[in-house]
Design an enzyme around this catalytic site. Structure first.
Site, PDB file in Angstrom:
ATOM      1  N   ASN A 164      13.094 -39.767  30.655  1.00  0.00           N
ATOM      2  CA  ASN A 164      14.446 -39.806  30.134  1.00  0.00           C
ATOM      3  C   ASN A 164      14.836 -41.234  29.812  1.00  0.00           C
ATOM      4  O   ASN A 164      14.831 -42.076  30.703  1.00  0.00           O
ATOM      5  CB  ASN A 164      15.427 -39.233  31.167  1.00  0.00           C
ATOM      6  CG  ASN A 164      16.805 -39.020  30.596  1.00  0.00           C
ATOM      7  OD1 ASN A 164      16.976 -39.034  29.378  1.00  0.00           O
ATOM      8  ND2 ASN A 164      17.790 -38.846  31.454  1.00  0.00           N
ATOM      9  N   ASP A 180      11.028 -49.413  32.677  1.00  0.00           N
ATOM     10  CA  ASP A 180      11.632 -48.218  33.295  1.00  0.00           C
ATOM     11  C   ASP A 180      10.592 -47.545  34.211  1.00  0.00           C
ATOM     12  O   ASP A 180      10.461 -46.318  34.231  1.00  0.00           O
ATOM     13  CB  ASP A 180      12.157 -47.239  32.255  1.00  0.00           C
ATOM     14  CG  ASP A 180      13.072 -46.174  32.855  1.00  0.00           C
ATOM     15  OD1 ASP A 180      13.360 -46.241  34.071  1.00  0.00           O
ATOM     16  OD2 ASP A 180      13.487 -45.268  32.112  1.00  0.00           O
ATOM     17  N   GLY A 211      10.306 -39.316  34.386  1.00  0.00           N
ATOM     18  CA  GLY A 211       9.859 -40.663  34.703  1.00  0.00           C
ATOM     19  C   GLY A 211       8.376 -40.901  34.521  1.00  0.00           C
ATOM     20  O   GLY A 211       7.557 -39.994  34.671  1.00  0.00           O
TER      21      GLY A 211
END
Lengths: 314, 425
Positions: B279, B306, B325
């Protein structure tokens, strides 16, 4: 043509030849179902497990009956949704299935790809009986079988699928399968019920029912879920019926002997008027019978493997 | 005195877009000298012939998972993984359990990092209490305790008025607000990018507009207030264009892109492999092209991973049930070099700027450049080394990567933090 796949996960991955083999095999199975004694010993001693994460009496019964007609044992493994959330994983369940000695698993699941995940984990055939909005191959195959029976061929037939295309695994599997066999497929729905880039699947897109059914040979109506109204995909059922409910006057625009199909269970007076649902052109009950034949064919091909052996099913 | 001499390398100064052959001497954790053919009798010499000496890479978007999710990652494993990936500093997002939303939590997590971390750890504080989007966290007190930015990453601050107040309030501390841009209503139950591949897989779609309306909103708020804002993990063509236009109007907006958003497209979701679930989601080929263009023309200032580690058990489930993730910190540099530098989308200097000086400047961090007297945080890079991504070889507890078995070219050979070698290939 020899059947080589271990599992049936969807029609996207099948070749034209594979689909034709299934449909031919289903024809032999339908012959069995027409006999006074509708049972053959083909899969005696084999165990077919129905693993249904979503309730579906129809599909589950159809698979059970198909197994029984082939003399296989059929059992359902009830799965409570709550235990899934608590962590009883699909993959743990898969191990149980192997331990039970299942020869094939029929899975219905609310999440796309669940059948594939199961198939990757176990070494027995997996039959996808619907995985979320992804595919419902046996429904599409029984639809195709019915079209073949009613219209003699699929190639060149103009087939309209009407309704909630966006949330329909039936529509997706039908589009893959029908296109491979040379049909001209169109979808008819309000824009809110069309998935993006649906035209890339090789369909003509209509948002107007009257335009969409013009000159079609087959109209396949999808069940409309009332919960879609709550989420705002259309304002009210009444308005949906006004614009997308199939009524007698629409048939004048289609081919004279247009075939009307519905995967069931139907909402009378919503996606199809009661009058049409009961008309001669509707083949809804025959679809149910053909569903058993198609599922028998698939259990046979997946469990026995190889080519269609006439002797085995006589 | 402890002396370390890196000999035979090519020193890159991204801030000045310079690259030249030079040796580099470190004395007691500081850069003491940069020059040609340095000879230092009592120094330990490391041969870095043919390799690049870069300022230490800085990743301003990682999830170290501590406290609360130690099964996914710890400060120790996450920073060791960072070192292996060539990073000498990371900024940890606050969406742990509990959420890092007050002074004492900042203090305790930084204290733990000081004890256990292999690289420098900066902490980002929450914008709102519990990242619930309801009331502001104690931003000032967290600032005093050392947070370098604030973010509710993982959640959007859906209340525009609250976001507006956060931007205003953070300005007093010169803290950058990092915005996770996702409209909750538009994203709904979505798990993948809306497009052809969501249509054929039937996986619930997240439209590009879910990101873009929030990017537009936050740009407008920052513009109105004259504050700065940083957009996390930008992923759509439309969002890049919004930032480009805002910058041309003089808005103080910056943004970062993650390697998976410029290297991979949503076509991968047809595998139903949950390692593709992230995401914002993997986007279309057109979006990927736009991200690359944004990196090339400077619209996208920063590359951040991320890094979002999860366990195999959490990921090996039905697509909807898997957490979002990608474990990305060990593959980031290789992906940047392979996907951006090798094809000429970015020069090596510009690519390294987005991994060093740009993030440092945006969050007011030290480092990011090579200068005599500066703390010796350095990354030595072997541009030629070809390697295959093997998740089982990750130091990170998270083996969740869609880059498994990908062939990459270029990798960290040596990571030095405070003059100490923390990773050596």
């Amino acid at each position: 043509m020899v059947w080589e796949r271990r599992s049936l996960l969807g029609l996207e991955e099948l070749s034209k030849d594979e689909i034709e083999l299934i449909l031919e095999t289903a024809k032999s199975m339908k012959d069995v179902l027409a006999r006074p004694i509708k049972k053959v010993p083909t899969l005696q001693g084999k165990l077919v497990v129905n693993l249904f994460y979503e309730p579906s009496t129809r599909t589950s019964s159809s698979f059970s009956l198909a197994a029984k007609r082939l003399s296989a044992d059929s059992m359902g493994l009830s799965v409570k949704k709550s235990s899934v959330v608590k962590g009883e994983s699909l993959l743990d369940t898969a191990k149980t299935l192997q331990a039970l000695g299942a020869d094939a698993v029929v899975i219905r699941h609310g999440i796309p790809g669940a059948a594939k995940l199961l198939a990757e984990e176990i070494n027995i055939p997996v039959l996808n009986a619907g995985d979320g909005v992804h595919e419902h191959p046996t429904q599409a195959l029984l639809d195709m079988y019915t079209i073949m029976e009613k219209r003699d061929k699929i190639a060149g037939q103009k087939i309209a699928i009407v309704g909630d295309i966006k949330h329909s695994r039936v529509a997706r599997s039908n589009i893959w399968g029908l296109n491979k066999l040379g049909a001209e497929v169109r979808v008819i729905a309000p824009k809110t019920l069309l998935p993006v880039e649906v035209e890339r699947l090789g369909v003509e897109v209509y948002t107007d029912l009257e335009e969409g059914v013009k000159d079609v040979d087959v109209i396949n109506l999808l069940r409309i879920q009332r919960e879609r109204q709550d989420k705002g995909f259309f304002p009210t059922i009444r308005e949906y019926v006004k614009f997308y409910g199939l009524r007698k006057e629409h048939l004048e625009l289609a081919r004279d002997n247009v075939t009307l199909m519905h995967p069931g269970p139907i909402n009378r007076g919503i996606e199809i008027s009661a009058e049409l649902a009961d008309s001669n052109q509707a083949v809804i009950e025959e679809q149910v019978t053909n569903g058993v034949a198609v599922r028998m064919a698939l259990l046979y091909l997946l469990i026995r493997g190889g080519s269609k052996d006439e002797k085995a099913i006589t | 005195m402890k002396k370390l001499l890196l000999k035979g390398g090519e020193v890159v100064k991204p801030a000045e877009s310079k690259r030249k052959q030079a040796d580099l001497l470190i004395i007691d954790g500081e850069i003491a000298e940069i020059g040609v053919d340095l000879e230092v009798a009592d120094a330990k010499v490391v041969d870095v012939e043919g390799k690049i000496i870069s300022p230490g890479l800085i990743d301003i978007h990682v999830h170290l998972r501590e406290p609360g999710f130690g099964h996914k990652e710890t400060i120790k494993t996450g920073t060791e993984a960072a070192a292996k990936g060539g990073f000498t500093a990371v900024a940890a997002m606050p969406n742990t359990d509990p959420v890092i939303d007050n002074q004492s939590l900042v203090k305790s997590v930084l204290a733990k990092a000081k004890q256990e971390a292999a690289v420098d750890v900066y902490q980002i504080g929450a914008i709102t209490k519990g990242s619930q989007g309801k009331e502001l966290a104690e931003i000032g007190l967290m600032y005093e305790e050392g947070v370098v930015a604030i973010s509710d990453d993982g959640n959007s601050v859906m209340n525009a008025e609250l976001m507006r107040l956060a931007l205003k309030y953070a300005q007093d501390f010169d803290l950058t607000v990092i915005s996770h841009c996702e409209d909750d209503n538009l994203a709904g139950d979505g798990v993948v990018n809306e497009g052809y591949y969501s249509t054929i897989t039937g996986l619930n779609p997240i439209p590009a507009s879910a990101e873009e309306v929030m990017v537009a909103r936050d740009i407008l708020l920052a513009e109105e207030l004259g504050t700065k804002v940083h957009i996390a993990h930008i992923s759509t063509a439309g969002a890049v264009e919004l930032v480009r236009q805002a910058k041309s109007r003089g808005v103080d907006v910056s943004c970062e892109a993650a390697p998976h958003h410029f290297a991979l497209t949503d076509e991968l979701i047809t595998s139903f492999d949950t390692n593709t679930k992230v995401n914002p989601p993997l986007r279309s080929a057109a979006d990927v092209a736009a991200i690359k263009e944004g990196l090339a023309d400077g619209t996208i200032d920063i590359i951040a991973t991320d890094h979002a580690p999860h366990t195999i058990e959490e990921k090996r489930v039905e697509y909807d049930y898997a957490p979002f993730g990608i474990s990305g910190i060990e593959t980031a540099l290789g992906v940047v070099l392979t996907e951006l530098v090798e094809p000429g989308i970015l020069s090596l200097e510009d690519a390294l700027a987005k991994l060093t000086i740009n993030p440092a400047q945006r969050l007011n961090l030290t480092g990011g450049n090579l200068a005599v007297g500066a703390k010796a945080n350095l990354t030595v890079i072997d541009l030629e080394q070809e390697w295959v991504v093997e998740p089982q070889e990750f130091i990170s507890k998270g083996k969740n990567t869609p880059f498994a078995q990908t062939e990459l070219r270029g990798k960290a050979a040596l990571t030095i933090v405070n003059g100490e070698v923390v990773y050596r290939d």
